[in-house]
Scaffold this active site. Structure first.
Site, mmCIF file in Angstrom:
data_model
loop_
_atom_site.group_PDB
_atom_site.id
_atom_site.type_symbol
_atom_site.label_atom_id
_atom_site.label_comp_id
_atom_site.label_asym_id
_atom_site.label_seq_id
_atom_site.Cartn_x
_atom_site.Cartn_y
_atom_site.Cartn_z
ATOM 1 C CG ASP A 68 -34.629 -30.319 -10.966
ATOM 2 O OD1 ASP A 68 -35.261 -30.596 -11.997
ATOM 3 O OD2 ASP A 68 -34.552 -29.149 -10.499
ATOM 4 C CB ILE A 69 -30.641 -26.773 -10.053
ATOM 5 C CG1 ILE A 69 -29.616 -25.909 -9.346
ATOM 6 C CG2 ILE A 69 -31.780 -25.952 -10.618
ATOM 7 C CD1 ILE A 69 -28.804 -25.028 -10.289
ATOM 8 C CG ASN B 248 -43.084 -31.245 -17.060
ATOM 9 O OD1 ASN B 248 -44.071 -31.898 -16.753
ATOM 10 N ND2 ASN B 248 -42.235 -30.779 -16.159
ATOM 11 C CB VAL C 125 -34.692 -27.362 -19.914
ATOM 12 C CG1 VAL C 125 -33.406 -27.663 -20.672
ATOM 13 C CG2 VAL C 125 -34.400 -26.460 -18.717
ATOM 14 C CG HIS D 262 -35.914 -32.902 -19.026
ATOM 15 N ND1 HIS D 262 -36.030 -31.931 -19.992
ATOM 16 C CD2 HIS D 262 -36.693 -32.500 -17.994
ATOM 17 C CE1 HIS D 262 -36.837 -30.969 -19.557
ATOM 18 N NE2 HIS D 262 -37.263 -31.308 -18.352
ATOM 19 C CG HIS E 48 -38.796 -33.947 -14.108
ATOM 20 N ND1 HIS E 48 -38.296 -32.886 -13.403
ATOM 21 C CD2 HIS E 48 -39.172 -33.454 -15.323
ATOM 22 C CE1 HIS E 48 -38.367 -31.780 -14.140
ATOM 23 N NE2 HIS E 48 -38.889 -32.105 -15.315
#
Ligand code: 5GP
Length: 115
Positions: free
Chosen positions: A32-33, A89, A98, A102, A104
């Site tokens: 993750d950025i 999420n 986004v 996905h 996390h």
């Protein structure tokens, strides 16, 4: 809902850079950025789908692959025994930003609950 284009699609196609830490035929994992823990990896299916609200019964195996990729990576990263958290999420109240499904993977430190 199928989403055709997000930032994650560009990462999957290597059009924008990311630190990729996991890949198999169906799933990509990248850091993750904005990491929220020492280990914060996003696991995304290469086939785009918006979120868990868009899953169908026929996606059971597909979804299982994403979870299994995350748990396999957690063992490789050495955080499985102490523990970690998988988060998905969904939609605005879930904090989704986004719209490409996905998971996390968060770990490497004790995580408080409730979040
Ligand atoms: P969401 O809020 O949808 O559950 O999670 C989206 C995550 O994607 C966020 O944690 C955010 O930091 C991460 N993210 C957004 N844009 C990028 C990007 O361009 N590269 C990477 N590696 N992560 C991103």
């Amino acid at each position: 809902m199928v989403v055709s284009e997000t930032i994650f699609s560009k990462i999957i196609r290597r059009e924008i850079p990311a630190t990729i830490v996991y890949e198999d035929e169906h799933v990509l994992g990248f850091n993750d950025i904005h990491p929220q823990a020492p280990v914060h990896v996003l696991f995304v299916p290469k086939r785009p789908i918006a979120n868990t609200d868009a899953l169908a019964a026929s996606d059971a195996e597909f979804m299982g692959r994403v979870i299994l990729a995350a748990s396999a990576y957690a063992r490789t990263a050495g955080i499985a025994e102490r523990g970690y958290r998988l988060v998905m999420n969904t939609n605005p109240d879930g904090g989704q930003t986004v719209y490409h499904l996905h998971v996390h993977l968060l770990g490497g430190r004790p995580l408080s609950w409730p979040p």
